[in-house]
Design an enzyme around this catalytic site. Sequence first.
Site, PDB file in Angstrom:
ATOM      1  N   ALA A 196     159.792 142.052  83.617  1.00  0.00           N
ATOM      2  CA  ALA A 196     160.294 142.604  84.881  1.00  0.00           C
ATOM      3  C   ALA A 196     159.186 142.619  85.941  1.00  0.00           C
ATOM      4  CB  ALA A 196     160.832 144.015  84.664  1.00  0.00           C
ATOM      5  N   LYS A 208     157.491 135.741  86.870  1.00  0.00           N
ATOM      6  CA  LYS A 208     156.986 134.728  85.947  1.00  0.00           C
ATOM      7  C   LYS A 208     158.123 134.100  85.146  1.00  0.00           C
ATOM      8  CE  LYS A 208     152.279 136.465  85.650  1.00  0.00           C
ATOM      9  NZ  LYS A 208     152.417 137.466  86.721  1.00  0.00           N
ATOM     10  N   CYS A 266     146.599 141.843  86.371  1.00  0.00           N
ATOM     11  CA  CYS A 266     146.271 141.888  87.798  1.00  0.00           C
ATOM     12  C   CYS A 266     145.133 142.893  87.996  1.00  0.00           C
ATOM     13  CB  CYS A 266     147.498 142.247  88.636  1.00  0.00           C
ATOM     14  SG  CYS A 266     148.332 143.762  88.145  1.00  0.00           S
TER      15      CYS A 266
END
Length: 426
Positions: free
Chosen positions: A108, A112, A227
């Site tokens: 989610a 991707k 990230c």
Amino acid sequence: MNFPLEFEHRMQQQLGESWFHFLSAMNEPSPTSIRRNSRKQVHPVALERVPWSTDGYYLETRPVFTLDPALHAGAYYVQEASSMFLESALRQSVDLREPLRVLDLCAAPGGKSTLIAALLNDQSLLVSNEAIRSRVGVLTENIHKWGNDNVVVTNNDPADFQTLPGFFDVIVVDAPCSGEGLFRKDPEAMTEWSAENVMICSKRQRRILTDAWPSLKENGLLIYSTCTYNAMENEENLQWLGAQHDVEFPDLQPDPSWGIECVHESKIKGYRFYPHRLKGEGFFLSVARKKTHQDEIQPGGRGLFSPPPRKIADILRSWVMSPEEKTFIQRNELLQFLPSAMLAEIELLVKHLNVVSAGTFMATAKHDKLIPEHPMALSLQLARDNFETLEVHQEDALRYLRRESLPLATGKKGFALITHQQLPLG
């Protein structure tokens, strides 16, 4: 930006003289980027390209995306540019011409997964999983918008995939992380950051990797990304993985002009994105190949799904292109189609996982009527010529998307396909 002090001190040590360039970039606006669906949006786009993505583009300004019917039609996805590097990693690591089984473990909201779906051939299968139930809805919606029928959406804890040993050729783990790379895009992320949370994230990431590892076949690829900038959630996790298992790290070859930092520590190979070196947010990615032997589960006999009555099946076949390649099934009142080549694999997934969506939902059967389901309109397999089409301008398109009545005149009764600029909306 007022960084947490511990983060600032660590980044100063990590970047050295580049710290001031990083600081300057972090005070600039975050770039806006999209990735188009080339199977829906076929015209060339006169925008700056994201260099490591075939269909990625930068926008000069950030529009109100919810007021663009093309977004709701699945013509593009709003995705951060750095994370599109997954495409380059896949193209360099696997043969995308082969039939592949791919798991996007932490999927989610679907950026991707839609990227992977765009790269896979029609003989491949993507399992798009999200462990958090509240996030599954938006994931399913974005998968339906993208239009592929060879995608299964699941809602499972990573540990549940241990019941599928050696099933996947590729596992993508975009791991939940401390979010350091999102500080510019989402300053609120800084308020949640702490050194303690970094440690908690690292431990969680190792648990996720441990849980997912048995379901990856021998010589299969695990693509790990975060990230965040810190080594604890990136390089140290990879070193830990290499100490636990026989793993090799394929060497990707990003173009030097892209500005990606290549990280080589011992046998570890990773790729780090800094906002002062390229047009994107903070990101890290590495590819690991499993070299240990792994027993593999085999799809068993069929028979789990029930076909609809012949009269209904004949109607449904007229709704899709290449119906001979599809299997039509009925589950209670819901009718859907699955790619026949993947039927045994999908049945295996239904037996072992909590499957939320598979294939394409086509219609609901109400007595002697078929009420079309919204995903059918967005499907790449829709046989549009067999539906009456009503083309609407933007104002009516937005009115339709708000579920308001439309003042449209048509000579026929029944359901019609609503389109805007030839893109089906529903």
